[in-house]
Design an enzyme around this catalytic site. Sequence first.
Site: not given
Lengths: 330, 74
Positions: A115, A255, A285
């Site tokens: 990520c 994030h 996510n």
Amino acid sequence: MEKIFAGILGMGHYLPDKVLTNYDLEKMVDTNNDWIVERTGIKSRHIAAPEQATSDLAFIAAERALKDAGIDGKDIECVIVATESPDTKFPSTACLLQDKIGAKNAAAFDLSAGCSGFVYALAVANTMIVSGLYKHILVVGAETLSRIMNWQDRNTCVLFGDGAGAAVVGQVEDGYGILSIDMGADGSGGQFLSQPAGGSRKPASHETVDAGEHFIHMDGSEVFKFAVKIMGRTAENAMKKAGLNTEEIDLLIPHQANIRIINSAAKRLGISMDKVFVNVDKYGNTSAASIPIAICEAREQGLLEKGKTVILAGFGAGLTWASIALKWSK
Amino acid sequence: MTTFEKVRDITVEQLSVDADEVKMESTFIDDLGADSLDIVELIMAFEEEFNVEIPDEVAEKIRTVKDAVELLDK
């Protein structure tokens, strides 16, 4: 030699049409909306259509970014795609994208940093611009994690979504753009978030498929612990390297993994939540795509005028982390 | 400050509960409304305040305020 500043010249993002809500998930696995919202802040996520692969999502985001920057595909000299869900192991998704956008003059490669991937890729692009190697680089974060999700595992399938975000990176006015970079990794924690099979360690076989080893595996509490510790720390490091203090930050774009991690990091940084961009509720996510999608939406909401100081902060599989301090130049 | 007072203050901060709700016999989950993610954050806050490392297998056994105080007193 005169110092060159690199920054974002244009951006675009794309989310597939299909929305999967927590209520939809209640019908698929033993979970419920309240539990998911309470633990993660996620209410829905977008899922790619069956015919869409990562490069298709990346392509739409890339076209929008090129248009926003006013640059033609053939003027792009390098394409970097950060992804953990490429169309194929090889050729790279970046090469597929290079072809789709007609970037005939570009080098192309994928970058794997979980990520954190988009921020890592932005750091690489920054280096290529400030060194004078290239003038225009397309940096993309794109994922179709729904394809490697175990839809019977309620601990992971509620967390992730599909999407793509792209940025055209090039030279900007002096003093603007990327001000500092903080990156790091801790491979000793690699097993906490992984896709165990399908590589040279465990090639695909009937057994690996039966054991579900091609799906995302996550030790949630270990990743949470890591994330809470590292997110504040890496953002702080980027601020320090740029000579910025917390009061000077206009917007933190973290994030988007889990609202609890974002809240905790903001608290540790001493930054109030009205300066923290959040859209994890809508998209879950989206891994490497989460930060570029968030930048695009922050801009649409008028939060990113020229001169605003922004911190991008990511963490993810690897384990990895990366933050960039940015003075918005557009 | 006693260990109990430190544990109480961290608990108040992390779980947004009133100080007088935090008693030695209180359980973090049932009495103080913590969930599994709160517990992770609580343990991390204890580790920072007391400058110790609490291994997972030990952390898993912490159910009450008393459990935490006794562990951190050692």
